[in-house]
Design an enzyme around this catalytic site. Structure first.
Site: not given
Length: 387
Positions: A84, A106, A372
């Site tokens: 991210k 969000e 991830s």
């Protein structure tokens, strides 16, 4: 490609009040983000702050046990613990450059919220994060991290109290605060130009992975595999390999408990086309078009839609999308932890689980799995389910 579309999917299905910031963002994407000056500055941040390039790690024990040559693209080693940060550092930098003061986001699993709060602190911005109240409970560790980084965390009590509802609340907030606030959308979904913008920042994953594997193995892998919720880590993992037709692109959705009729997060496998959060894409919905509840043991995959580029990749046949249930993901968590000493995020476990479940068909092949994120955030969930 029609502007804002990937094949038949994409678009800008939003209220008129949201068109000004979206048009502004489209201009920023074309006139700022895609310039050499911006890319050079971003590359410096990714190198010196995030810690890129992330490692490409071979899994010797799992490879020997399964007969599949398994490699991990280690996004869990990035600063803040997931892929991210690639996106939030990019969006934080553009927010600073266009003179806005607030970075709003969000989050589902909380990793995007942590990464947004991290980027906001890095660039001297205020931060507001909307999070479904259920996810606040499931991911309390990440909630504490966001608050320590200076973010205001807003728990959303409406609907299913998960990611879908957090996005709804964030869009409403953006309508009122668009002059001072940039919406740092967390995945390769939403109205144009967010899918393109997030793709732009996450493509670094596959640029590195392709070059690293070629250097180590002298050839391309047979397949790359990534979990798919909204789909940003998978788009990042696929991007550089899309022209390499000999490399399979495999996305893995969350099948819930796996029981017939269970709630799941698999719109590409079990959904139909529709409109949600400003985009036309594959959705979990009733015959009447009402959005169905979604479920995954991994909060970051708990979403009833998917980014439009994935819908287009599936429709064209370039990418394929499998299903993994909660129990299989937990088994993959245990396998990687005990075999290789790596604690993976439950989202990433879905990708690894697909490889383990299909090991017989993959025998003798080389596969890169996008890891991830790291699993610290999920230890409470794992403990509750495994005892």
């Amino acid at each position: 490609m029609k502007k804002g579309y990937f094949g038949d999917f994409g678009g800008q299905f939003v209220p008129e009040l949201l068109m000004p910031p979206l048009l502004e963002l489209e201009t920023v994407l074309n006139e700022v983000v895609r310039t050499d000056a911006f890319r050079d500055r971003l590359a410096e941040e990714l190198r010196d702050y995030v810690g890129r390039p992330s490692a490409l790690t071979r899994c010797p024990t799992l490879s020997e046990r399964t007969g599949v040559d398994i490699w991990l693209k280690r996004e869990d080693l990035n600063h803040s613990g997931s892929h991210k940060i690639n996106n939030t550092i990019g969006q934080g930098l553009l927010t600073k450059m266009i003179g806005k003061k607030v970075l709003m986001a969000e989050t589902g699993a909380g990793q995007h919220g942590v990464a947004t709060a991290t980027a906001a602190a890095r660039f001297g911005l205020s931060c507001v994060v909307f999070m479904g109240a259920l996810d606040v409970e499931r991911q309390s560790h990440n909630v504490h991290r966001m608050k320590l980084l200076g973010a205001e965390v807003v728990a959303v009590e409406s609907g299913t109290r998960t990611l879908k509802d957090a996005i709804n609340a964030a869009l409403r907030y953006w309508i009122a605060e668009q002059r001072s606030t940039h919406y740092c959308f967390g995945t390769a979904a939403g109205p144009h130009p967010f899918p393109e913008l997030v793709h732009e920042f996450q493509a670094v994953i596959s640029r590195e992975a392709r070059a690293q594997f070629l250097e180590r193995a002298g050839r391309l892998p047979h397949a790359v595999v990534a979990c798919v919720g909204g789909g940003s880590n998978a788009i990042g993992m696929f991007h550089e390999f899309i022209p390499d037709r000999e490399v399979r692109l495999i996305g893995v959705e969350a099948g819930g408990s796996g029981e017939p009729g269970c709630f799941n997060s698999a719109p590409l496998n079990l959904g139909r086309p529709g409109v949600l959060h400003g985009m036309h894409t594959q959705l979990l919905q009733t015959k009447e078009g009402q959005i169905l509840p979604s479920h995954s043991i991994a909060p970051g995959l708990d979403y009833p839609g998917v980014g439009p580029e994935h819908s287009a990749l599936q429709a064209s046949g370039r990418a394929e999308y499998g299903l993994v249930n909660d129990a299989q993901a937990l088994a993959a968590f245990q396998a990687l932890t005990l075999s290789e000493g790596i604690l993976p995020a439950l989202e990433s476990c879905h990708a690894l689980a697909w490889v383990l479940e299909n090991a017989a068909a993959l025998k003798g092949q080389s596969v890169i799995v996008c890891l991830s994120g790291r699993g610290d955030k999920d230890l409470d969930i794992v403990e509750q389910n495994l005892g």
